[in-house]
Design a protein around this motif. Structure first.
Motif, short mmCIF file in Angstrom:
data_model
loop_
_atom_site.label_atom_id
_atom_site.label_comp_id
_atom_site.label_asym_id
_atom_site.label_seq_id
_atom_site.Cartn_x
_atom_site.Cartn_y
_atom_site.Cartn_z
N ILE A 132 0.87 -1.17 0.00
CA ILE A 132 0.00 0.00 0.00
C ILE A 132 0.91 1.23 0.00
O ILE A 132 1.80 1.34 0.84
CB ILE A 132 -0.89 0.02 1.25
N ASN A 133 0.71 2.13 -0.94
CA ASN A 133 1.56 3.31 -1.03
C ASN A 133 0.90 4.51 -0.37
O ASN A 133 -0.24 4.86 -0.70
CB ASN A 133 1.88 3.64 -2.49
N TYR A 134 1.62 5.13 0.57
CA TYR A 134 1.12 6.34 1.22
C TYR A 134 2.30 7.30 1.40
O TYR A 134 2.91 7.37 2.47
CB TYR A 134 0.47 6.02 2.57
N PRO A 135 2.65 8.05 0.33
CA PRO A 135 3.82 8.94 0.39
C PRO A 135 3.55 10.32 0.97
O PRO A 135 4.49 11.11 1.16
CB PRO A 135 4.22 9.04 -1.09
N ASP A 136 2.29 10.64 1.25
CA ASP A 136 1.92 12.00 1.65
C ASP A 136 2.69 12.51 2.86
O ASP A 136 3.20 13.65 2.85
CB ASP A 136 0.42 12.07 1.95
N ALA A 137 2.79 11.68 3.90
CA ALA A 137 3.43 12.13 5.14
C ALA A 137 4.90 12.44 4.93
O ALA A 137 5.42 13.47 5.40
CB ALA A 137 3.26 11.07 6.23
N ASN A 179 6.43 13.04 1.95
CA ASN A 179 6.57 14.15 1.00
C ASN A 179 6.43 15.49 1.70
O ASN A 179 7.15 16.45 1.38
CB ASN A 179 5.53 14.03 -0.12
N LYS A 180 5.52 15.55 2.67
CA LYS A 180 5.32 16.80 3.41
C LYS A 180 6.56 17.15 4.23
O LYS A 180 6.98 18.32 4.28
CB LYS A 180 4.11 16.66 4.33
N VAL A 181 7.17 16.15 4.86
CA VAL A 181 8.39 16.38 5.64
C VAL A 181 9.52 16.83 4.72
O VAL A 181 10.29 17.74 5.05
CB VAL A 181 8.78 15.10 6.42
N ASN A 182 9.63 16.20 3.55
CA ASN A 182 10.68 16.58 2.59
C ASN A 182 10.50 18.02 2.09
O ASN A 182 11.47 18.75 1.89
CB ASN A 182 10.68 15.62 1.40
N GLU A 183 9.24 18.42 1.87
CA GLU A 183 8.96 19.77 1.39
C GLU A 183 9.40 20.83 2.38
O GLU A 183 9.80 21.94 1.99
CB GLU A 183 7.45 19.92 1.12
N ASN A 184 9.32 20.51 3.67
CA ASN A 184 9.68 21.48 4.71
C ASN A 184 11.13 21.36 5.19
O ASN A 184 11.53 22.02 6.15
CB ASN A 184 8.73 21.30 5.91
N ALA A 185 11.91 20.52 4.53
CA ALA A 185 13.29 20.29 4.96
C ALA A 185 14.20 21.48 4.63
O ALA A 185 13.97 22.20 3.66
CB ALA A 185 13.84 19.03 4.28
N VAL A 214 10.43 9.83 13.48
CA VAL A 214 9.20 9.32 12.85
C VAL A 214 7.94 9.86 13.52
O VAL A 214 6.85 9.78 12.95
CB VAL A 214 9.17 7.77 12.83
N LYS A 215 8.07 10.44 14.70
CA LYS A 215 6.92 11.01 15.40
C LYS A 215 6.33 12.19 14.65
O LYS A 215 5.18 12.57 14.89
CB LYS A 215 7.32 11.44 16.81
N VAL A 216 7.13 12.81 13.75
CA VAL A 216 6.63 14.00 13.04
C VAL A 216 5.70 13.63 11.89
O VAL A 216 4.99 14.50 11.37
CB VAL A 216 7.80 14.86 12.49
N TYR A 217 5.66 12.38 11.49
CA TYR A 217 4.81 11.98 10.37
C TYR A 217 3.33 12.08 10.74
O TYR A 217 2.91 11.68 11.83
CB TYR A 217 5.10 10.54 9.94
N ASP A 218 2.55 12.59 9.81
CA ASP A 218 1.10 12.65 9.99
C ASP A 218 0.51 11.34 9.47
O ASP A 218 0.35 11.16 8.26
CB ASP A 218 0.51 13.83 9.24
N LEU A 219 0.21 10.44 10.41
CA LEU A 219 -0.29 9.11 10.04
C LEU A 219 -1.68 8.87 10.63
O LEU A 219 -2.06 7.74 10.93
CB LEU A 219 0.68 8.04 10.54
N SER A 220 -2.43 9.92 10.78
CA SER A 220 -3.77 9.84 11.38
C SER A 220 -4.64 8.82 10.65
O SER A 220 -4.79 8.87 9.43
CB SER A 220 -4.45 11.20 11.34
#
Length: 243
Positions: free
Chosen positions: A93-98, A100-106, A131-137
């Motif tokens: 299952i692919n879920y790159p959103d979390a 990608n968001k971290v990479n955008e703000n790097a 890994v706690k910063v990932y939005d995995l709601s």
């Protein structure tokens, strides 16, 4: 009649307890390696903590390449065979959103260095905190993320932490640094190839070691509910009557 009425309640209680146990077990590393039908969610390659040595591309140019690297790994699933490397029966299952968001703000400007000794500074503790910063709601099950540690143009390789996490709790279940050789033309292909090589190492070498370690781990049990106090209440002594 009382005995008959209790039976449905007891069956329901047993069903709920078993369901809770199965849910917890499905989140464990032991179950993941023991059951190849256990799903795997791929989160992507996290570049936000990496150092990039010897790269001539500007920070602005570099910042536009993270998403294409993650995209090609997903779209070319036959080449970047995550399901095969982790012996899954079904596609991941692919879920790159979390990620990608971290990479955008790097802070990409802070990634570049000319000193190869600046690479390789991350520790497993750093990974567990990060890994706690990932939005995995709302996400459950086991997730895979590659967290880049260092990318060296001089050595033509990249080191990354292959990391399995519990998506519900963001707890790191396994993390190990693996190095992959770089190859190809252009920033995207050159560094994406390192992930390809790491996946090959996992498939041919690391997976069996991880599975062996997980198999010998103790069972994860659901915490038992506190037992009710069945002791009889002590008799309360009556006070003397007022004169």
């Amino acid at each position: 009649m009382t005995h008959v009425r209790k039976q449905p309640f007891l069956l329901l209680t047993l069903f709920l307890l078993c369901s809770a146990s199965i849910h917890s077990y499905a989140q464990s590393l032991k179950e993941f390696f023991a059951n190849t039908s256990t799903p795997l969610t791929y989160l992507g390659v996290d570049f936000s903590l990496t150092k990039i040595q010897g790269e001539t591309a500007t920070p602005t140019e570099i910042s536009t390449k993270f998403e294409p690297i993650n995209s090609v790994i997903v779209t070319e699933a036959k080449k970047y065979d995550i399901a095969g490397s982790f012996k899954r029966d079904a596609a991941v299952i692919n879920y790159p959103d979390a990620v990608n968001k971290v990479n955008e703000n790097a802070n990409v400007a802070g990634m570049k260095t000319d000193n190869v000794n600046d690479l390789g500074k991350l520790t497993p503790d750093d990974i567990s905190k990060h890994v706690k910063v990932y939005d995995l709601s709302g996400k459950t099950g086991i997730g895979l993320v590659f967290i880049m540690d260092g990318m060296s143009k001089t050595d033509k390789e990249a080191a990354m932490y292959a990391t399995l996490i519990n998506l519900s709790t963001k707890k790191v279940l396994l993390t190990e640094k693996i190095t992959g050789k770089a190859q190809g033309f252009g920033f995207r292909n050159y560094w994406a190839y390192t992930v390809y090589k790491v996946l090959h190492t996992i498939s041919s070498d690391k997976y069996k070691d991880w599975a062996k370690t997980a198999a010998s781990a103790p069972e994860e049990k659901v915490a038992e509910a506190p037992k009710a106090d069945t002791a009889k209440p002590k008799a309360v002594k009556k006070g003397k009557k007022a004169a």
